[in-house]
Motif scaffolding. Structure first.
Motif, PDB file in Angstrom:
ATOM      1  N   PRO A  91       1.394  10.536  -1.084  1.00 20.68           N
ATOM      2  CA  PRO A  91       0.705   9.273  -1.313  1.00 20.68           C
ATOM      3  C   PRO A  91       1.663   8.111  -1.535  1.00 20.68           C
ATOM      4  N   VAL A  92       1.116   6.915  -1.494  1.00 20.10           N
ATOM      5  CA  VAL A  92       1.879   5.707  -1.758  1.00 20.10           C
ATOM      6  C   VAL A  92       1.557   5.227  -3.165  1.00 20.10           C
ATOM      7  N   ASP A  93       2.481   4.539  -3.779  1.00 16.91           N
ATOM      8  CA  ASP A  93       2.251   3.944  -5.096  1.00 16.91           C
ATOM      9  C   ASP A  93       1.416   2.682  -4.893  1.00 16.91           C
ATOM     10  N   PRO A  94       0.140   2.670  -5.284  1.00 12.10           N
ATOM     11  CA  PRO A  94      -0.689   1.497  -5.028  1.00 12.10           C
ATOM     12  C   PRO A  94      -0.272   0.278  -5.834  1.00 12.10           C
ATOM     13  N   TRP A  95       0.350   0.484  -6.972  1.00 13.24           N
ATOM     14  CA  TRP A  95       0.740  -0.650  -7.821  1.00 13.24           C
ATOM     15  C   TRP A  95       1.853  -1.461  -7.176  1.00 13.24           C
ATOM     16  N   SER A  96       2.880  -0.796  -6.670  1.00 13.54           N
ATOM     17  CA  SER A  96       3.962  -1.528  -6.009  1.00 13.54           C
ATOM     18  C   SER A  96       3.482  -2.106  -4.687  1.00 13.54           C
ATOM     19  N   LEU A  97       2.531  -1.428  -4.047  1.00 15.48           N
ATOM     20  CA  LEU A  97       2.001  -1.893  -2.769  1.00 15.48           C
ATOM     21  C   LEU A  97       1.165  -3.151  -2.958  1.00 15.48           C
ATOM     22  N   LEU A  98       0.266  -3.129  -3.925  1.00 12.24           N
ATOM     23  CA  LEU A  98      -0.651  -4.254  -4.115  1.00 12.24           C
ATOM     24  C   LEU A  98       0.018  -5.440  -4.794  1.00 12.24           C
ATOM     25  N   ALA A  99       1.081  -5.187  -5.546  1.00  7.07           N
ATOM     26  CA  ALA A  99       1.761  -6.290  -6.223  1.00  7.07           C
ATOM     27  C   ALA A  99       2.347  -7.290  -5.241  1.00  7.07           C
ATOM     28  N   GLN A 100       2.631  -6.851  -4.017  1.00  5.40           N
ATOM     29  CA  GLN A 100       3.211  -7.732  -3.007  1.00  5.40           C
ATOM     30  C   GLN A 100       2.177  -8.221  -2.001  1.00  5.40           C
ATOM     31  N   ALA A 101       0.931  -7.732  -2.115  1.00  7.09           N
ATOM     32  CA  ALA A 101      -0.098  -8.062  -1.130  1.00  7.09           C
ATOM     33  C   ALA A 101      -0.769  -9.394  -1.440  1.00  7.09           C
ATOM     34  N   ARG A 102      -1.260 -10.026  -0.383  1.00  8.08           N
ATOM     35  CA  ARG A 102      -2.031 -11.259  -0.526  1.00  8.08           C
ATOM     36  C   ARG A 102      -3.519 -10.981  -0.642  1.00  8.08           C
ATOM     37  N   SER A 103      -3.954  -9.834  -0.118  1.00  5.42           N
ATOM     38  CA  SER A 103      -5.376  -9.491  -0.185  1.00  5.42           C
ATOM     39  C   SER A 103      -5.566  -7.988  -0.095  1.00  5.42           C
ATOM     40  N   VAL A 104      -6.687  -7.530  -0.665  1.00  5.52           N
ATOM     41  CA  VAL A 104      -7.079  -6.128  -0.637  1.00  5.52           C
ATOM     42  C   VAL A 104      -8.480  -6.054  -0.050  1.00  5.52           C
ATOM     43  N   HIS A 105      -8.724  -5.032   0.756  1.00  6.14           N
ATOM     44  CA  HIS A 105     -10.033  -4.862   1.386  1.00  6.14           C
ATOM     45  C   HIS A 105     -10.520  -3.450   1.089  1.00  6.14           C
ATOM     46  N   ALA A 106     -11.506  -3.362   0.201  1.00  6.04           N
ATOM     47  CA  ALA A 106     -12.017  -2.057  -0.227  1.00  6.04           C
ATOM     48  C   ALA A 106     -13.307  -2.255  -1.004  1.00  6.04           C
ATOM     49  N   PRO A 107     -14.148  -1.212  -1.085  1.00  5.99           N
ATOM     50  CA  PRO A 107     -15.352  -1.295  -1.921  1.00  5.99           C
ATOM     51  C   PRO A 107     -14.987  -1.499  -3.386  1.00  5.99           C
ATOM     52  N   VAL A 108     -15.901  -2.053  -4.149  1.00  5.53           N
ATOM     53  CA  VAL A 108     -15.604  -2.433  -5.529  1.00  5.53           C
ATOM     54  C   VAL A 108     -15.208  -1.241  -6.391  1.00  5.53           C
ATOM     55  N   GLU A 109     -15.772  -0.046  -6.121  1.00  2.98           N
ATOM     56  CA  GLU A 109     -15.469   1.121  -6.944  1.00  2.98           C
ATOM     57  C   GLU A 109     -14.210   1.850  -6.483  1.00  2.98           C
ATOM     58  N   ASP A 110     -13.593   1.402  -5.413  1.00  2.00           N
ATOM     59  CA  ASP A 110     -12.391   2.039  -4.873  1.00  2.00           C
ATOM     60  C   ASP A 110     -11.198   1.776  -5.794  1.00  2.00           C
ATOM     61  N   GLU A 111     -10.292   2.759  -5.884  1.00  2.00           N
ATOM     62  CA  GLU A 111      -9.099   2.575  -6.724  1.00  2.00           C
ATOM     63  C   GLU A 111      -8.268   1.385  -6.276  1.00  2.00           C
ATOM     64  N   LEU A 112      -8.206   1.146  -4.982  1.00  2.00           N
ATOM     65  CA  LEU A 112      -7.448  -0.003  -4.497  1.00  2.00           C
ATOM     66  C   LEU A 112      -8.042  -1.300  -5.017  1.00  2.00           C
ATOM     67  N   ALA A 113      -9.375  -1.394  -4.998  1.00  2.00           N
ATOM     68  CA  ALA A 113     -10.036  -2.593  -5.498  1.00  2.00           C
ATOM     69  C   ALA A 113      -9.819  -2.743  -7.001  1.00  2.00           C
ATOM     70  N   ILE A 114      -9.912  -1.638  -7.736  1.00  2.00           N
ATOM     71  CA  ILE A 114      -9.730  -1.688  -9.184  1.00  2.00           C
ATOM     72  C   ILE A 114      -8.323  -2.145  -9.544  1.00  2.00           C
ATOM     73  N   ILE A 115      -7.326  -1.559  -8.889  1.00  2.00           N
ATOM     74  CA  ILE A 115      -5.937  -1.930  -9.176  1.00  2.00           C
ATOM     75  C   ILE A 115      -5.669  -3.364  -8.722  1.00  2.00           C
ATOM     76  N   GLY A 116      -6.207  -3.742  -7.560  1.00  2.00           N
ATOM     77  CA  GLY A 116      -6.045  -5.118  -7.113  1.00  2.00           C
ATOM     78  C   GLY A 116      -6.630  -6.095  -8.117  1.00  2.00           C
ATOM     79  N   GLY A 117      -7.801  -5.750  -8.672  1.00  3.79           N
ATOM     80  CA  GLY A 117      -8.407  -6.615  -9.675  1.00  3.79           C
ATOM     81  C   GLY A 117      -7.563  -6.714 -10.931  1.00  3.79           C
ATOM     82  N   LEU A 118      -6.979  -5.600 -11.379  1.00  3.02           N
ATOM     83  CA  LEU A 118      -6.135  -5.614 -12.569  1.00  3.02           C
ATOM     84  C   LEU A 118      -4.857  -6.426 -12.350  1.00  3.02           C
ATOM     85  N   LEU A 119      -4.410  -6.488 -11.102  1.00  8.11           N
ATOM     86  CA  LEU A 119      -3.197  -7.252 -10.773  1.00  8.11           C
ATOM     87  C   LEU A 119      -3.500  -8.702 -10.402  1.00  8.11           C
TER      88      LEU A 119
END
Length: 262
Positions: A91-119
């Motif tokens: 797997p990839v580390d979503p925290w380091s991945l999303l910290a550099q991203a401009r946008s996230v595309h995922a359902p609200v309950e998805d871990e990517l969406a949750i981590i993106g929201g926290l960041l």
């Protein structure tokens, strides 16, 4: 697909998941409103949750869950990361991945969406609209409340705060291992234990005889190629971090110190 807790343990080599687990998905209904904002802030600060131990990828500007539509116009293939619905073996580390991203595309309950929201990264749902930050924090609370927590060293009941502290300790240890290019100067009977101990969440460093140079073995190996002190053995004399508790046993071990050449 079997549900996994949002706050979950890394897959430590040689350790059964049931032994290392700090959380278990529970079918019982828990009050998500009881999860305080302070805990969400602690999670964001510690960068734990999801596959935080995964490998890192740089240069990404847009992150999407597979199957969620997005507009990648103006972005190159290397700037877009599409993550599979199932957790991959590497797997990839979503925290380091999303910290550099401009946008996230995922359902609200998805871990990517949750981590993106926290960041604080803008999160777009399947319909393309931006999900409100409070909805994302509510989803984080629900994900945390959907599990029960345990002390992996004695099996006792623990709190979500306890789990975050343990995961944060492991994250610091794994992050500290990422810069280790190779290990040398160890007896053969020690290497398997050290392979596990020096695991960085993605790989364990290779082991070499003391006289062999760390030639091109990643990290800083390329600049350590010359001289008799090209790569020094691990020093066990002085602890350089606070004690690290491995789920392999109830013993407390000190993180090793790798000496760089002078």
């Amino acid at each position: 697909m079997k549900a996994r807790p949002f706050l979950r343990s890394p897959p430590f080599p040689g350790i059964a998941r049931t032994v290392a687990a700090v959380s278990i998905v529970n079918d019982a209904v828990h009050d998500a409103l009881a999860v305080p904002d302070s805990l969400l802030d602690q999670i964001a600060q510690a960068r734990v949750g999801g596959t935080f131990w995964g490998h890192r990828r740089d240069g990404v500007k847009l992150v999407a869950r597979a199957g969620c539509p997005f507009d990648g116009q103006g972005l190159g293939p290397a700037e877009i990361a599409i993550l599979p619905a199932r957790e991959p073996s590497r797997p990839v580390d979503p925290w380091s991945l999303l910290a550099q991203a401009r946008s996230v595309h995922a359902p609200v309950e998805d871990e990517l969406a949750i981590i993106g929201g926290l960041l604080g990264v803008p999160v777009h749902g399947p319909d393309g609209t931006v999900i409100a930050p409070e909805r994302l924090r509510d989803a984080a609370r629900q994900a945390i409340a959907a599990a029960t927590y345990r002390d992996c060293f004695n099996g006792a009941v623990a709190s979500a705060e306890d789990a975050v502290r343990q995961l944060a300790d492991w994250r610091r240890h794994l992050d500290g291992n990422r810069d280790i290019a190779a290990a040398s100067g160890m007896a053969l009977w020690k290497r398997e234990a050290m392979r596990r101990f020096l695991w960085d969440g993605d790989r364990s460093p290779p082991s070499f005889p003391l006289q062999r140079h760390c030639d091109g073995q990643g990290g800083q190996g390329d600049r350590w190629r010359s001289g008799p002190r090209a790569f020094l053995p691990i020093c066990w004399k002085k602890p350089v971090r606070r004690p690290f508790r491995s789920p392999a046993s109830k013993m407390v071990s000190y993180a090793p110190r790798v000496l760089a050449p002078h």
